[in-house]
Motif scaffolding. Structure first.
Motif, PDB file in Angstrom:
ATOM      1  N   GLN A  21      33.403 105.448  35.551  1.00 34.87           N
ATOM      2  CA  GLN A  21      33.793 106.806  35.213  1.00 34.87           C
ATOM      3  C   GLN A  21      35.060 106.750  34.356  1.00 34.87           C
ATOM      4  O   GLN A  21      36.060 106.172  34.766  1.00 34.87           O
ATOM      5  N   GLN A  22      35.011 107.330  33.174  1.00 33.61           N
ATOM      6  CA  GLN A  22      36.170 107.376  32.287  1.00 33.61           C
ATOM      7  C   GLN A  22      37.234 108.295  32.898  1.00 33.61           C
ATOM      8  O   GLN A  22      36.902 109.353  33.423  1.00 33.61           O
ATOM      9  N   LEU A  23      38.487 107.866  32.848  1.00 36.90           N
ATOM     10  CA  LEU A  23      39.584 108.653  33.396  1.00 36.90           C
ATOM     11  C   LEU A  23      40.705 108.809  32.378  1.00 36.90           C
ATOM     12  O   LEU A  23      40.933 107.928  31.557  1.00 36.90           O
ATOM     13  N   LYS A  24      41.427 109.903  32.499  1.00 37.17           N
ATOM     14  CA  LYS A  24      42.673 110.063  31.761  1.00 37.17           C
ATOM     15  C   LYS A  24      43.752 109.383  32.597  1.00 37.17           C
ATOM     16  O   LYS A  24      43.627 109.282  33.822  1.00 37.17           O
ATOM     17  N   ALA A  25      44.819 108.953  31.968  1.00 38.13           N
ATOM     18  CA  ALA A  25      45.899 108.272  32.694  1.00 38.13           C
ATOM     19  C   ALA A  25      46.447 109.142  33.820  1.00 38.13           C
ATOM     20  O   ALA A  25      46.843 108.629  34.866  1.00 38.13           O
ATOM     21  N   THR A  26      46.427 110.454  33.635  1.00 38.71           N
ATOM     22  CA  THR A  26      46.945 111.360  34.662  1.00 38.71           C
ATOM     23  C   THR A  26      46.036 111.422  35.892  1.00 38.71           C
ATOM     24  O   THR A  26      46.460 111.900  36.943  1.00 38.71           O
ATOM     25  N   GLN A  27      44.806 110.915  35.771  1.00 41.25           N
ATOM     26  CA  GLN A  27      43.872 110.913  36.900  1.00 41.25           C
ATOM     27  C   GLN A  27      43.944 109.619  37.712  1.00 41.25           C
ATOM     28  O   GLN A  27      43.307 109.502  38.751  1.00 41.25           O
ATOM     29  N   LYS A  44      50.755  99.451  25.146  1.00 40.86           N
ATOM     30  CA  LYS A  44      51.030 100.864  24.879  1.00 40.86           C
ATOM     31  C   LYS A  44      49.798 101.747  25.088  1.00 40.86           C
ATOM     32  O   LYS A  44      49.897 102.831  25.614  1.00 40.86           O
ATOM     33  N   GLU A  45      48.638 101.302  24.640  1.00 31.70           N
ATOM     34  CA  GLU A  45      47.423 102.109  24.747  1.00 31.70           C
ATOM     35  C   GLU A  45      46.495 101.517  25.798  1.00 31.70           C
ATOM     36  O   GLU A  45      46.129 100.347  25.714  1.00 31.70           O
ATOM     37  N   VAL A  46      46.114 102.339  26.764  1.00 36.09           N
ATOM     38  CA  VAL A  46      45.255 101.898  27.864  1.00 36.09           C
ATOM     39  C   VAL A  46      44.121 102.898  28.038  1.00 36.09           C
ATOM     40  O   VAL A  46      44.351 104.110  28.026  1.00 36.09           O
ATOM     41  N   LYS A  47      42.921 102.383  28.208  1.00 32.66           N
ATOM     42  CA  LYS A  47      41.766 103.221  28.539  1.00 32.66           C
ATOM     43  C   LYS A  47      41.411 102.927  29.986  1.00 32.66           C
ATOM     44  O   LYS A  47      41.174 101.777  30.352  1.00 32.66           O
ATOM     45  N   TRP A  48      41.387 103.965  30.796  1.00 30.35           N
ATOM     46  CA  TRP A  48      41.155 103.804  32.230  1.00 30.35           C
ATOM     47  C   TRP A  48      39.732 104.165  32.611  1.00 30.35           C
ATOM     48  O   TRP A  48      39.148 105.103  32.076  1.00 30.35           O
ATOM     49  N   GLU A  49      39.197 103.415  33.569  1.00 34.84           N
ATOM     50  CA  GLU A  49      37.896 103.692  34.165  1.00 34.84           C
ATOM     51  C   GLU A  49      38.015 103.485  35.665  1.00 34.84           C
ATOM     52  O   GLU A  49      38.841 102.709  36.130  1.00 34.84           O
ATOM     53  N   LYS A  50      37.154 104.176  36.389  1.00 38.21           N
ATOM     54  CA  LYS A  50      37.084 103.966  37.835  1.00 38.21           C
ATOM     55  C   LYS A  50      35.723 103.359  38.140  1.00 38.21           C
ATOM     56  O   LYS A  50      34.697 103.874  37.723  1.00 38.21           O
ATOM     57  N   GLU A  51      35.745 102.232  38.846  1.00 34.42           N
ATOM     58  CA  GLU A  51      34.529 101.539  39.243  1.00 34.42           C
ATOM     59  C   GLU A  51      34.515 101.468  40.762  1.00 34.42           C
ATOM     60  O   GLU A  51      35.194 100.618  41.340  1.00 34.42           O
ATOM     61  N   GLY A  52      33.783 102.359  41.380  1.00 35.82           N
ATOM     62  CA  GLY A  52      33.806 102.428  42.842  1.00 35.82           C
ATOM     63  C   GLY A  52      35.184 102.846  43.305  1.00 35.82           C
ATOM     64  O   GLY A  52      35.683 103.894  42.908  1.00 35.82           O
ATOM     65  N   ASP A  53      35.830 102.000  44.102  1.00 32.40           N
ATOM     66  CA  ASP A  53      37.180 102.309  44.575  1.00 32.40           C
ATOM     67  C   ASP A  53      38.247 101.519  43.816  1.00 32.40           C
ATOM     68  O   ASP A  53      39.392 101.446  44.241  1.00 32.40           O
ATOM     69  N   LYS A  54      37.860 100.933  42.674  1.00 30.92           N
ATOM     70  CA  LYS A  54      38.794 100.140  41.868  1.00 30.92           C
ATOM     71  C   LYS A  54      39.032 100.815  40.519  1.00 30.92           C
ATOM     72  O   LYS A  54      38.252 101.642  40.086  1.00 30.92           O
ATOM     73  N   TYR A  55      40.125 100.415  39.879  1.00 31.21           N
ATOM     74  CA  TYR A  55      40.499 100.974  38.582  1.00 31.21           C
ATOM     75  C   TYR A  55      40.547  99.861  37.550  1.00 31.21           C
ATOM     76  O   TYR A  55      41.099  98.790  37.814  1.00 31.21           O
ATOM     77  N   GLU A  56      39.960 100.118  36.380  1.00 34.83           N
ATOM     78  CA  GLU A  56      39.962  99.133  35.312  1.00 34.83           C
ATOM     79  C   GLU A  56      40.732  99.689  34.125  1.00 34.83           C
ATOM     80  O   GLU A  56      40.463 100.793  33.660  1.00 34.83           O
ATOM     81  N   ALA A  57      41.690  98.908  33.657  1.00 34.35           N
ATOM     82  CA  ALA A  57      42.486  99.260  32.493  1.00 34.35           C
ATOM     83  C   ALA A  57      42.017  98.403  31.322  1.00 34.35           C
ATOM     84  O   ALA A  57      42.048  97.180  31.402  1.00 34.35           O
ATOM     85  N   GLY A  58      41.559  99.046  30.259  1.00 32.57           N
ATOM     86  CA  GLY A  58      41.151  98.333  29.052  1.00 32.57           C
ATOM     87  C   GLY A  58      42.254  98.431  28.021  1.00 32.57           C
ATOM     88  O   GLY A  58      42.818  99.509  27.798  1.00 32.57           O
TER      89      GLY A  58
END
Length: 145
Positions: A21-27, A44-58
């Protein structure tokens, strides 16, 4: 009737594709963001995703595309660095050439488990339009998950 609705909901949940699930940094929980910034302060630039109960920063570090997987408490679990398929260890390339010769290697990555420092390699292979990820140890042995 209620049982049928529960059964239908369960069947839909199983049939739904599992994806991040794509997330904004504020989420993203503040503890996760703070832990990420502590480990990767220069990013400086991070794209966040949620995978189950974990968070992935790209993100990119230098010219390398990377991702970091963190727990909900902010613990760094693993990092993944993209690489050219030709940069995979020779034993992994040999295994791909012998066992997966009908496949084309489209992507590759080095994965480091934070708690142990263990390194594994991922090869994304494609055949007939279908993609598959295969994990290997440096010696070419496949890792099953």
């Amino acid at each position: 009737m209620k049982q049928y609705l529960i059964l239908a909901a369960f069947a839909l949940a199983l049939a739904a594709p599992a994806h991040a699930q794509q997330l904004k940094a504020t989420q993203v929980p503040a503890t996760v963001v703070a832990a990420f910034k502590q480990k990767f302060a220069q990013v400086k630039e991070v794209k966040w995703e949620k995978e189950g109960d974990k968070y992935e920063a790209g993100f990119e570090q230098g010219k390398v595309e990377m991702s970091a997987l963190l727990s909900a408490s902010g613990e760094l679990l693993e990092t993944e660095s993209e690489m050219a398929p030709t940069q995979l260890p020779a034993a992994v390339q040999a295994k791909l050439a012998s066992t997966y010769k009908a496949y084309k290697v489209t992507e590759a990555a080095k994965i480091v488990t934070a708690s142990t420092g263990a390194t594994s390699y991922e090869a994304e292979v494609m055949k007939g339009g279908k993609k598959r990820d295969i994990l290997f140890e440096a010696n070419g042995q496949e890792i099953t998950k």
